[in-house]
Scaffold this motif. Sequence first.
Motif, PDB file in Angstrom:
ATOM      1  N   LEU A  55      42.666  24.529  -1.917  1.00 10.41           N
ATOM      2  CA  LEU A  55      43.054  23.693  -0.526  1.00 10.41           C
ATOM      3  C   LEU A  55      44.345  22.935  -0.747  1.00 10.41           C
ATOM      4  O   LEU A  55      45.385  22.855  -0.006  1.00 10.41           O
ATOM      5  N   SER A  56      44.662  22.388  -2.232  1.00 13.41           N
ATOM      6  CA  SER A  56      46.047  21.915  -2.284  1.00 13.41           C
ATOM      7  C   SER A  56      46.948  22.813  -2.129  1.00 13.41           C
ATOM      8  O   SER A  56      48.197  22.562  -1.835  1.00 13.41           O
ATOM      9  N   LEU A  57      46.921  23.959  -2.831  1.00  9.22           N
ATOM     10  CA  LEU A  57      48.049  25.029  -2.483  1.00  9.22           C
ATOM     11  C   LEU A  57      48.233  25.431  -1.107  1.00  9.22           C
ATOM     12  O   LEU A  57      49.100  25.562  -0.481  1.00  9.22           O
ATOM     13  N   ILE A  58      46.936  25.655  -0.307  1.00  9.17           N
ATOM     14  CA  ILE A  58      47.021  25.901   1.043  1.00  9.17           C
ATOM     15  C   ILE A  58      47.940  25.007   1.814  1.00  9.17           C
ATOM     16  O   ILE A  58      48.608  25.197   2.723  1.00  9.17           O
ATOM     17  N   SER A  59      47.731  23.643   1.504  1.00  7.81           N
ATOM     18  CA  SER A  59      48.717  22.571   2.321  1.00  7.81           C
ATOM     19  C   SER A  59      49.959  23.075   1.971  1.00  7.81           C
ATOM     20  O   SER A  59      50.899  22.889   3.128  1.00  7.81           O
ATOM     21  N   ILE A 103      45.827  15.704  -6.519  1.00  9.50           N
ATOM     22  CA  ILE A 103      44.474  16.829  -6.312  1.00  9.50           C
ATOM     23  C   ILE A 103      44.667  17.907  -7.247  1.00  9.50           C
ATOM     24  O   ILE A 103      43.823  18.364  -7.857  1.00  9.50           O
ATOM     25  N   PHE A 104      45.821  18.646  -7.040  1.00  6.85           N
ATOM     26  CA  PHE A 104      46.177  19.827  -7.511  1.00  6.85           C
ATOM     27  C   PHE A 104      46.187  19.514  -9.256  1.00  6.85           C
ATOM     28  O   PHE A 104      45.666  20.210  -9.760  1.00  6.85           O
ATOM     29  N   LEU A 105      46.809  18.463  -9.571  1.00  7.83           N
ATOM     30  CA  LEU A 105      46.908  18.271 -11.130  1.00  7.83           C
ATOM     31  C   LEU A 105      45.561  18.090 -11.630  1.00  7.83           C
ATOM     32  O   LEU A 105      45.066  18.478 -12.648  1.00  7.83           O
ATOM     33  N   ILE A 106      44.741  17.100 -10.743  1.00  4.36           N
ATOM     34  CA  ILE A 106      43.267  17.112 -11.208  1.00  4.36           C
ATOM     35  C   ILE A 106      42.476  18.242 -11.455  1.00  4.36           C
ATOM     36  O   ILE A 106      41.992  18.663 -12.402  1.00  4.36           O
ATOM     37  N   ALA A 107      42.479  18.783 -10.384  1.00  6.88           N
ATOM     38  CA  ALA A 107      41.682  20.194 -10.322  1.00  6.88           C
ATOM     39  C   ALA A 107      42.263  21.223 -11.103  1.00  6.88           C
ATOM     40  O   ALA A 107      41.416  21.951 -11.893  1.00  6.88           O
ATOM     41  N   SER A 108      43.235  21.299 -11.405  1.00  9.29           N
ATOM     42  CA  SER A 108      43.910  22.472 -12.232  1.00  9.29           C
ATOM     43  C   SER A 108      43.430  22.011 -13.668  1.00  9.29           C
ATOM     44  O   SER A 108      43.278  23.038 -14.631  1.00  9.29           O
ATOM     45  N   VAL A 148      28.525  16.236 -17.300  1.00 10.37           N
ATOM     46  CA  VAL A 148      28.642  17.369 -16.396  1.00 10.37           C
ATOM     47  C   VAL A 148      28.397  16.974 -14.900  1.00 10.37           C
ATOM     48  O   VAL A 148      28.803  17.820 -13.989  1.00 10.37           O
ATOM     49  N   ASP A 149      27.392  16.174 -14.621  1.00  6.69           N
ATOM     50  CA  ASP A 149      27.040  15.861 -13.308  1.00  6.69           C
ATOM     51  C   ASP A 149      28.194  15.080 -12.625  1.00  6.69           C
ATOM     52  O   ASP A 149      28.520  15.053 -11.333  1.00  6.69           O
ATOM     53  N   GLN A 150      28.902  14.179 -13.461  1.00  6.26           N
ATOM     54  CA  GLN A 150      30.144  13.346 -12.823  1.00  6.26           C
ATOM     55  C   GLN A 150      31.030  14.299 -12.402  1.00  6.26           C
ATOM     56  O   GLN A 150      31.942  14.150 -11.587  1.00  6.26           O
ATOM     57  N   LEU A 151      31.404  15.177 -13.290  1.00 10.05           N
ATOM     58  CA  LEU A 151      32.313  16.350 -12.958  1.00 10.05           C
ATOM     59  C   LEU A 151      32.153  16.778 -11.797  1.00 10.05           C
ATOM     60  O   LEU A 151      33.177  17.123 -10.858  1.00 10.05           O
ATOM     61  N   LEU A 152      30.917  17.312 -11.217  1.00 10.00           N
ATOM     62  CA  LEU A 152      30.651  17.759 -10.078  1.00 10.00           C
ATOM     63  C   LEU A 152      30.625  16.703  -8.915  1.00 10.00           C
ATOM     64  O   LEU A 152      31.300  17.085  -7.847  1.00 10.00           O
ATOM     65  N   THR A 153      30.250  15.568  -9.181  1.00 11.70           N
ATOM     66  CA  THR A 153      30.417  14.457  -8.305  1.00 11.70           C
ATOM     67  C   THR A 153      31.821  14.318  -7.804  1.00 11.70           C
ATOM     68  O   THR A 153      32.068  14.338  -6.637  1.00 11.70           O
ATOM     69  N   LEU A 154      32.724  14.182  -8.716  1.00  7.46           N
ATOM     70  CA  LEU A 154      33.996  14.125  -8.411  1.00  7.46           C
ATOM     71  C   LEU A 154      34.696  15.155  -7.793  1.00  7.46           C
ATOM     72  O   LEU A 154      35.504  14.896  -6.582  1.00  7.46           O
ATOM     73  N   GLU A 155      34.169  16.496  -8.028  1.00  7.66           N
ATOM     74  CA  GLU A 155      34.837  17.549  -7.267  1.00  7.66           C
ATOM     75  C   GLU A 155      34.203  17.459  -5.617  1.00  7.66           C
ATOM     76  O   GLU A 155      34.919  17.330  -4.815  1.00  7.66           O
ATOM     77  N   TRP A 156      32.872  17.526  -5.416  1.00  4.41           N
ATOM     78  CA  TRP A 156      32.196  17.642  -4.075  1.00  4.41           C
ATOM     79  C   TRP A 156      32.375  16.233  -3.343  1.00  4.41           C
ATOM     80  O   TRP A 156      32.176  16.296  -2.256  1.00  4.41           O
ATOM     81  N   LYS A 157      32.456  15.115  -3.949  1.00  6.34           N
ATOM     82  CA  LYS A 157      32.175  13.869  -3.311  1.00  6.34           C
ATOM     83  C   LYS A 157      33.676  13.339  -2.908  1.00  6.34           C
ATOM     84  O   LYS A 157      33.739  12.678  -2.294  1.00  6.34           O
ATOM     85  N   TYR A 158      34.388  13.678  -3.765  1.00  6.04           N
ATOM     86  CA  TYR A 158      35.922  12.885  -3.803  1.00  6.04           C
ATOM     87  C   TYR A 158      37.048  14.084  -3.486  1.00  6.04           C
ATOM     88  O   TYR A 158      37.715  14.078  -2.513  1.00  6.04           O
ATOM     89  N   LEU A 159      37.375  15.088  -4.465  1.00  5.03           N
ATOM     90  CA  LEU A 159      38.603  15.750  -4.395  1.00  5.03           C
ATOM     91  C   LEU A 159      38.165  16.648  -3.093  1.00  5.03           C
ATOM     92  O   LEU A 159      39.090  16.912  -2.229  1.00  5.03           O
ATOM     93  N   LEU A 160      36.975  17.486  -2.984  1.00  3.60           N
ATOM     94  CA  LEU A 160      36.852  18.316  -1.912  1.00  3.60           C
ATOM     95  C   LEU A 160      37.076  17.716  -0.361  1.00  3.60           C
ATOM     96  O   LEU A 160      37.864  18.080   0.530  1.00  3.60           O
ATOM     97  N   ASN A 168      42.966  16.347   3.907  1.00  2.63           N
ATOM     98  CA  ASN A 168      44.495  16.258   3.800  1.00  2.63           C
ATOM     99  C   ASN A 168      44.945  17.435   4.574  1.00  2.63           C
ATOM    100  O   ASN A 168      46.034  17.759   4.814  1.00  2.63           O
ATOM    101  N   VAL A 169      44.352  18.608   4.325  1.00  6.24           N
ATOM    102  CA  VAL A 169      44.857  19.889   5.007  1.00  6.24           C
ATOM    103  C   VAL A 169      44.903  19.803   6.329  1.00  6.24           C
ATOM    104  O   VAL A 169      45.999  20.313   6.857  1.00  6.24           O
ATOM    105  N   ILE A 170      44.013  19.072   7.166  1.00  7.67           N
ATOM    106  CA  ILE A 170      44.174  18.973   8.463  1.00  7.67           C
ATOM    107  C   ILE A 170      45.260  17.924   8.957  1.00  7.67           C
ATOM    108  O   ILE A 170      46.149  18.453   9.690  1.00  7.67           O
ATOM    109  N   ILE A 171      45.634  17.239   8.033  1.00  6.80           N
ATOM    110  CA  ILE A 171      46.650  16.211   8.330  1.00  6.80           C
ATOM    111  C   ILE A 171      48.052  16.876   7.907  1.00  6.80           C
ATOM    112  O   ILE A 171      49.057  16.872   8.857  1.00  6.80           O
TER     113      ILE A 171
END
Lengths: 364, 373, 198, 158
Positions: A183-187, A223-228, A332-344, A350-353
Amino acid sequence: MSLFLEISFSAMANGLHNWLAGSISNATLVSVTEMAIAGVSLLLFLVPLCFFLGYMERKVAAFMQIRLGPNRVGPKGTLQIVADTVKLLFKEGLTPNASDKFLFNLAPIIVVVTSMLAMAPIAFAKNFQIWDINIGVLYVSAISSLAVIGILMAGWSSYNKYSLLGAMRSGAQIVSYELSVGLSLISIVILTGSLRMSDIVASQADGWWIIKGHIPVIISFVIFLIASTAEINRAPFDLAEAEQELTAGFHTEYSGMKFAMFLLAEYINLFIVSAIAATLFLGGWMPFHLGNWSFFNNVMDYIPGSLWFMGKTFLIIFIIMQFRWTFPRLRVDQLLTLEWKYLLPISMVNVIIVTMMAIFGWHL
Amino acid sequence: MSLLGEDIMTEEGEFVINIGPQHPSTHGVLHLKVWLDGEMIKKVQPHLGYIHRSIEKMSESLSYRNFIYATSRMDYLSAHINNQACALCVEKGLQVEVPPRAQIIRILMAELTRLSSHQLWWGCTGLDLGAVTPFFYAFREREAVLAIMEESCGARLTQNYCVPGGVMYDIHPNFQNRVKDVIKQIKSKFQEYDDILSGNVIFEQRTKGVGYLSPEDAVSFGCTGPTARGSGVSCDVRKWFPYDGYEKVQFKEILETGGDCYARYMVRMAEMKQSVYIIEQLIDHIPEGDFQAKTKAVIKLPKGEFYQRVETARGELGVYIVSDGAASPYRIKYRSPNFSNLSALGHMATGSKIGDLVAIMATIDLVIPDVDR
Amino acid sequence: MDARTIIFYLLAATVIGGGLMAVTSRKIFRSAVFLLFSLIGIAGFYFFLDQEFIAAVQVVVYVGGIVVLILFSIFLTHGSGEDMKKPALGRAVFSALAAAIGCVLTMYLISEHTFQGSGKPALEPSAGNIGAQMLSVTEYGFILPFEVVSMLLLAAMIGCIVIAIKVKVPEQKVMPKIKEETEPVELEVVEELKTEEV
Amino acid sequence: MFLKEYFGTIFRSVRSLLKGMKLTGYYFTHPKEIHTEEYPDNRATLQMFDRFKGEVVMPHDDNNEHRCTGCQACEIACPNGTIKIITKQELQPDGKKKKAIDTFVYHLELCTMCNLCVVACPSDAIVMAQTFEHSVYDKKQLKKVLNKPGSKIMEGVE
């Protein structure tokens, strides 16, 4: 200005192509020769690059940890990593008796090959690119999604419980973080209107996206930095090999050259991710220009594009290294929380904006 | 051949892994057998005895002067406090008055030991949670503290500085100045500790609400020290049963009511500051006089049983000596804090994840030689 | 024989060989890996035809998505490392026959059908064009297949969730809520001991 | 107020992470803070503390005389049996026989540097030396004889 560009890589590549086309009549043979040259020079580039990144990582870590770092082998310890490589070369590559030997030996190869494949569309300088594929960005994310299979394979075939746990973690992690990376690449793709790397770089001739696109692009850059960082399994997201929990995770059972291949792949991936970030957000090989200051801009133009590219890439590599040497590891669960609750969610909004920005031309 | 057959998983689909005895986060030779359901821990079983050296039995054949040195090897991070406990117990039997100078020196050394121990723990906690850098910052200050030890006691870790009746020799002339310098240095670094670890959001996420230990459980498992104080159990031996003149010193017993890893962490962080406070009070007021009371060349304790408890960096250390009147103890038993604290590990870790197990182990601050002795 | 032919046969060998190995392998994990090779070979074909976008999508969807999901479900399966039983002879013969009939049918259809170009100039496969074509509802638009594909992915996702749902919910220790003002518990035991000290 | 909380969390998290990065960044850019002791290189200037307990030695003066009377107090004081003293009867000039040491055996491999022997010694014959590089290839080399060959007890030490 022309003097610098003439001796820069792009000119070299063009010259080589013209020379080959002139001396060999068969077009197929020309492209095959060029492919071979590209492959060999890629290898010649990657191995010293990984040596340097290994050295850099140790020195960065050491200086952040108020240490000196390697300083015994060679001047200032520069040859330490060579010594390590020699050690790994001569070390016995153990294969556990109960492992699935075919997959166990295949896994490191897949990991290295995929990371090497992803090098193809990276633009080092103007017209200096192995393969200017028209879907450059998509290609990189497609190939990098292959790497997870190597890790799953390694973890499963080792016949080790730690490896299996590490592989499971890594799989969940990479699959979910791929979304945010995408998604961050798509922007940027939306802003440029093209997936081609050279087009993306060309679109930043009048300013880098991170400046032109201001807040939304900065958000997607972060977001790209964190996710990558998560996607290449580096701390604080190195759950797959979490030393304190799983000893070495998916590569617990690997030794010798096979282990070195995982290390090699890690550094190549680090470089690729940073190079992509530099290309998409920081203008690739485009020099830094400031409005109408023609003198300043001319001075900047004198610096060859490949230097600009490398400088930006290494800046991002440094930031990712600093992440590693500053933060504790997530669970491990925080990792997924970060992705699904915050980054995504943030990157979706952001992509819409960004889309609206592209439609209404809000960017600079 | 079966890759994921019954030999890896139990009938119920549980995954059994052995963490340790050689593992990067067990701080020694602790062996944990962990039953997992995915990442979830269903049961933890510590296996002990990998580093048992029978210090208690060994001490029975040594004289009262000689057995103290071995206690440095139990909880090697608070070696001085262990020595102090033994010396105090022997003094109790002999009914010897320790000179005030010796008492103050002992307290100062004990607090420095506590400080250095907590510094090491702080670094290792970061390390266990994946942050490597704090370890080196912690060691920078710890080195300075250990240098004080080395200058006055002659050794950095296993000092053997306490003898029955006082301390082995007087403090070094440089002692006071050096302590003041180090204290100043350490105080300026507390902010860094907070910046890099305490305030970090990942660290808070990793420790808050993890490894909950209720006050009732803490008491019933016999937890002491910061492990129990993190659950709100007041158990500081220095407050409850002052020894060596702790009653004259001002300090606060740190209590946190969270009961989780973060609370235990905060207790230790605050205890470091309290240790610094105690040292600051005493460093300019070391009384003149003897550093050692006169004792006989061959110490013989009267027939009877003697018990002395002290507060080490990890909790309550009890020394129990049974004497039959001979020159060496009839029986010695150490009530080591780590053994009791470890027993609560399984209770705390059940239902949490592997990453939490590491965090819990880190905040209990286990020293395995003290468990096995 | 020129380079194109060689590449074509190499790719074909990868696809067919991978497929055969996937079917015949006795280990389920290895089957998945061979399937991966087969799918990568197909992506190679798309690259070979200069349809890079389709090739990349093939890799993203099938290799990065489907195969990873398959591998995950294998991880969750009991006894995934054991050799599978050899199928009964009748079943093997039946499968071979079914495959052969399918193959013959396809070959027949291809040979009978006369392929005609649409007459329109080839579309330059840039991101913009692909995006426009994907969402167009005109004659050669792809909006319907696009939607159908997303339905397929949804179905795959639901299937995965169904597989992953556990029937037995394991007992979990619920973390007690930490009370804000817990009274410090005083060690009564300690009090008693104090008097007993010698 | 969900959104406020959500973005508040993000803001606080990012700020706490940046704080940590600022600290590591500070140390990265200030190489003067480096704390490493370059041990084998600073061997010439390395000064140990004068009380450092490295190994037990027996000082001899210029006349090859030591202060050990052979009273074996250190041997008794040692918890590990590190010290073994072999005594002999030495003929004095006045014809009397006197106990003296023949060999003072010190097992460095058993020593825990507890200093009890030095404290126990009534004539200050043994002290702790500040050496700390004890590694050898053969365990036998760790068994040391502290009195030098031909040495004798100092005049006036009882």
